[in-house]
Design a protein around this motif. Structure first.
Motif, PDB file in Angstrom:
ATOM      1  N   LEU A 145       0.827  -1.204   0.000  1.00 14.71           N
ATOM      2  CA  LEU A 145       0.000   0.000   0.000  1.00 14.71           C
ATOM      3  C   LEU A 145       0.867   1.261   0.000  1.00 14.71           C
ATOM      4  N   GLY A 146       1.924   1.263   0.788  1.00 13.57           N
ATOM      5  CA  GLY A 146       2.836   2.403   0.791  1.00 13.57           C
ATOM      6  C   GLY A 146       3.467   2.628  -0.573  1.00 13.57           C
ATOM      7  N   THR A 147       3.886   1.552  -1.218  1.00 13.75           N
ATOM      8  CA  THR A 147       4.486   1.664  -2.555  1.00 13.75           C
ATOM      9  C   THR A 147       3.449   2.127  -3.574  1.00 13.75           C
ATOM     10  N   LEU A 148       2.238   1.596  -3.481  1.00 14.54           N
ATOM     11  CA  LEU A 148       1.179   1.986  -4.409  1.00 14.54           C
ATOM     12  C   LEU A 148       0.829   3.466  -4.262  1.00 14.54           C
ATOM     13  N   ILE A 149       0.720   3.940  -3.036  1.00 16.82           N
ATOM     14  CA  ILE A 149       0.418   5.353  -2.805  1.00 16.82           C
ATOM     15  C   ILE A 149       1.518   6.238  -3.395  1.00 16.82           C
ATOM     16  N   ALA A 150       2.775   5.861  -3.165  1.00 20.92           N
ATOM     17  CA  ALA A 150       3.883   6.652  -3.707  1.00 20.92           C
ATOM     18  C   ALA A 150       3.855   6.653  -5.230  1.00 20.92           C
ATOM     19  N   ARG A 151       3.557   5.513  -5.842  1.00 23.14           N
ATOM     20  CA  ARG A 151       3.521   5.446  -7.307  1.00 23.14           C
ATOM     21  C   ARG A 151       2.418   6.327  -7.872  1.00 23.14           C
TER      22      ARG A 151
END
Length: 142
Positions: free
Chosen positions: A112-118
């Motif tokens: 989720l953290g990676t998806l939000i950053a992307r």
């Protein structure tokens, strides 16, 4: 006709993610420190508090990371959670469904953290490289 443009060396519209081994090293050091701080303030009395804190940390680590770093982050965080926050303290043990749920929560948090950053990076890049938007903004101010 010559068009003058500002020269920028290797400008990327989207920031380059941090290398996976650095993210895993950060997960190891950060999890160790987080569990130590939780132990000092009495946060390890409940494994749920430690799980929430490590999930937030995994999501934070996911921000600058690649998607492929998420499983390693989840496993490193789970190792510290299992060894120090879940009884018996200091021993690694697989308890079946509860541990599977913990690993999956940590994995989901890192992803989720990676998806939000992307998504945030993609929206920012879209604003920076979409033709014509800069001219519209200049016209509004006049």
């Amino acid at each position: 006709m010559v068009e003058w443009r500002p020269w920028r060396a290797a400008v990327r519209p989207v920031p380059e993610p941090v290398a996976t081994p650095f993210v895993w090293a950060g997960a190891f050091v950060g999890s160790l420190l987080l569990v130590a701080v939780l132990g000092a303030v009495g946060g390890l009395a409940s494994s749920a508090i430690a799980l929430v804190a490590l999930c937030a940390f995994a999501a934070l680590l996911g921000l600058p990371a690649r998607f492929r770093a998420a499983p390693g982050v989840a496993l490193v965080c789970w190792l510290f959670l299992n060894a120090y926050a879940v009884a018996p303290h200091g021993e690694l043990a697989w308890q079946g469904h509860p541990d599977l749920a913990r690993v999956l929560l940590l994995l989901a948090a890192a992803l989720l953290g990676t998806l939000i950053a992307r998504i945030i990076n993609a929206l920012g890049a879209h604003r920076r490289i979409t033709p014509g938007q800069g001219q519209e903004r200049e016209g509004r101010g006049l």
